[in-house]
Scaffold this active site. Structure first.
Site, mmCIF file in Angstrom:
data_model
loop_
_atom_site.group_PDB
_atom_site.id
_atom_site.type_symbol
_atom_site.label_atom_id
_atom_site.label_comp_id
_atom_site.label_asym_id
_atom_site.label_seq_id
_atom_site.Cartn_x
_atom_site.Cartn_y
_atom_site.Cartn_z
ATOM 1 C CG HIS A 1 -1.437 -63.678 57.962
ATOM 2 N ND1 HIS A 1 -1.458 -64.625 56.789
ATOM 3 C CD2 HIS A 1 -0.454 -63.562 58.711
ATOM 4 C CE1 HIS A 1 -0.003 -64.985 56.551
ATOM 5 N NE2 HIS A 1 0.612 -64.165 57.868
ATOM 6 C CG ASP B 1 -25.830 -73.618 69.374
ATOM 7 O OD1 ASP B 1 -24.706 -74.195 69.886
ATOM 8 O OD2 ASP B 1 -26.237 -73.983 68.264
ATOM 9 C CG HIS C 1 -0.866 -59.586 56.970
ATOM 10 N ND1 HIS C 1 -1.469 -60.424 55.968
ATOM 11 C CD2 HIS C 1 0.294 -59.891 57.495
ATOM 12 C CE1 HIS C 1 -0.278 -61.242 55.928
ATOM 13 N NE2 HIS C 1 0.941 -61.041 56.497
ATOM 14 C CB CYS D 1 -23.049 -73.051 66.829
ATOM 15 S SG CYS D 1 -22.129 -72.948 65.363
ATOM 16 C CB THR E 1 -20.451 -76.781 62.309
ATOM 17 O OG1 THR E 1 -21.438 -75.581 62.112
ATOM 18 C CG2 THR E 1 -21.253 -78.036 61.966
HETATM 19 C C1 RB5 Z 1 -27.694 -76.769 66.087
HETATM 20 O O1 RB5 Z 1 -28.289 -77.975 65.770
HETATM 21 C C2 RB5 Z 1 -26.596 -76.576 65.185
HETATM 22 O O2 RB5 Z 1 -27.449 -76.223 63.836
HETATM 23 C C3 RB5 Z 1 -26.010 -75.094 65.243
HETATM 24 O O3 RB5 Z 1 -25.355 -75.497 66.475
HETATM 25 C C4 RB5 Z 1 -24.768 -75.048 64.494
HETATM 26 O O4 RB5 Z 1 -23.987 -75.837 64.033
HETATM 27 C C5 RB5 Z 1 -25.168 -74.077 63.214
HETATM 28 O O5 RB5 Z 1 -24.228 -73.697 62.267
#
Ligand code: RB5
Length: 146
Positions: free
Chosen positions: A98, A8, A133, A65, A67
């Site tokens: 695993h 994203d 596994h 993304c 996180t």
């Molecule tokens: C975008 O702002 C953020 O929410 C997205 O990239 C992500 O981290 C969601 O899990």
């Protein structure tokens, strides 16, 4: 080996760095976007990459993304996908050995491009150990057959 890669807007900068890395390493890839930092919804891109892997078009996926959490949750909704959110080389190694993970999820706002490259290197070059596994991975698979 062919890698589906997608992010994203929050993962765009890291995706760009990893695309350059894959090019340098002569690894074939399919870039499913995004193409800019304009705000988008991560499920659209996580799903596209997961589908490319689940359909057999690509061998593995890399999804990014902010996180790595939202996009990994998304990819894991697709049957046959085992997406692992990794923030260290050790996690990437274990995800392959695993869990037989076939998609690597990364957080563009969490790790540096240098660290991400090392994680990708381990992920792409580590084999599943099988054995005990395999039985556990099979149990995960069976959950999607209910
Ligand atoms: C975008 O702002 C953020 O929410 C997205 O990239 C992500 O981290 C969601 O899990």
């Amino acid at each position: 080996m062919s890698i589906a890669i997608a992010s994203d807007h929050a993962g765009f900068a890291l995706k760009k760095a990893l695309v350059e890395y894959l090019e340098r390493r002569h690894v074939e890839f399919l870039d499913l976007g995004v193409r800019s930092e304009e705000r988008v919804d991560y499920p659209d891109y996580g799903y596209a990459a997961a589908q490319a892997v689940a359909s057999g078009q690509c061998t593995m996926g890399i999804i990014i993304c902010g996180t790595g959490i939202g996009i990994s949750i998304t990819a894991n909704k697709v049957r046959g996908i085992r997406a692992a959110l990794c923030c260290s080389e050790y996690m990437a190694e274990m995800a392959r050995k695993h869990n037989d993970a076939n998609v690597l999820a990364l957080g563009g706002r969490v790790i540096s491009p240098e660290s991400a490259e090392k994680i990708v290197e381990v992920f792409l070059n580590t084999d599943f150990e099988g054995g005990r596994h395999a039985q556990r991975v099979q149990k995960i698979h069976q959950l999607t057959q209910r």
